[in-house]
Design an enzyme around this catalytic site. Structure first.
Site, PDB file in Angstrom:
ATOM      1  N   LYS A  85       0.831  -1.210   0.000  1.00 27.16           N
ATOM      2  CA  LYS A  85       0.000   0.000   0.000  1.00 27.16           C
ATOM      3  C   LYS A  85       0.863   1.257   0.000  1.00 27.16           C
ATOM      4  O   LYS A  85       0.512   2.259  -0.627  1.00 27.16           O
ATOM      5  CB  LYS A  85      -0.937   0.000   1.205  1.00 27.16           C
ATOM      6  CG  LYS A  85      -2.062  -1.009   1.084  1.00 27.16           C
ATOM      7  CD  LYS A  85      -2.901  -1.040   2.354  1.00 27.16           C
ATOM      8  CE  LYS A  85      -4.003  -2.078   2.262  1.00 27.16           C
ATOM      9  NZ  LYS A  85      -4.791  -2.141   3.514  1.00 27.16           N
TER      10      LYS A  85
ATOM     11  N   HIS B 298       0.558  -6.884  17.534  1.00 31.75           N
ATOM     12  CA  HIS B 298      -0.522  -7.868  17.654  1.00 31.75           C
ATOM     13  C   HIS B 298      -1.327  -7.607  18.920  1.00 31.75           C
ATOM     14  O   HIS B 298      -0.792  -7.141  19.911  1.00 31.75           O
ATOM     15  CB  HIS B 298       0.032  -9.292  17.790  1.00 31.75           C
ATOM     16  CG  HIS B 298       1.003  -9.686  16.748  1.00 31.75           C
ATOM     17  ND1 HIS B 298       2.344  -9.396  16.836  1.00 31.75           N
ATOM     18  CD2 HIS B 298       0.839 -10.355  15.591  1.00 31.75           C
ATOM     19  CE1 HIS B 298       2.958  -9.878  15.772  1.00 31.75           C
ATOM     20  NE2 HIS B 298       2.072 -10.461  15.004  1.00 31.75           N
TER      21      HIS B 298
END
Length: 125
Positions: free
Chosen positions: A61, A111
């Site tokens: 991206k 995470h």
């Protein structure tokens, strides 16, 4: 100077479902031999796979292409001895980086129990 910025977040359960259904097909599509070697040392690879998946998406991206023109294996993410992620570019990702004048890719991966997120910055001196 910042050339590109990309971010991605993925649900770990989504990656786990695909990995459990098609483990080797999924791993071979996404990861280089060196990334797979690290993966094989892990008892529970779901966080690793999810984090690396998000990281590769974030880098793609940042190039403004997403995955497609840049392939999964064109973006290799290893771990430095100090523990931070290191991005190695190959193929179309390397070509795009050279075209844009990218000299460094900064990457952060994190995470939670349910998600993995990654942020990538393409930098030019």
């Amino acid at each position: 100077m910042i050339i590109g910025l990309g971010v991605d977040i993925i649900e770990i359960a989504r990656i786990k479902k695909v990995y459990n259904k098609f483990p080797w097909k999924f791993v071979n599509k996404l990861f280089s031999d060196r990334e797979q070697k690290k993966l094989m040392t892990l008892h529970n690879p779901n966080e690793y796979i999810s984090g690396r998946f998000a990281a590769k998406e974030a880098v793609a991206k940042a190039f403004g292409t997403g995955i497609g023109q840049v392939r999964w294996k064109d973006i290799e993410i290893l771990t430095a001895d100090e523990g931070y992620p290191v991005v190695n570019l190959h193929g179309e990702a390397l070509n795009k980086a050279e075209e844009l004048g990218v000299t460094k890719v900064y990457l952060s991966i994190s995470h939670s129990k349910t998600s993995a997120v990654a942020n990538a910055i393409l930098w030019s001196d």
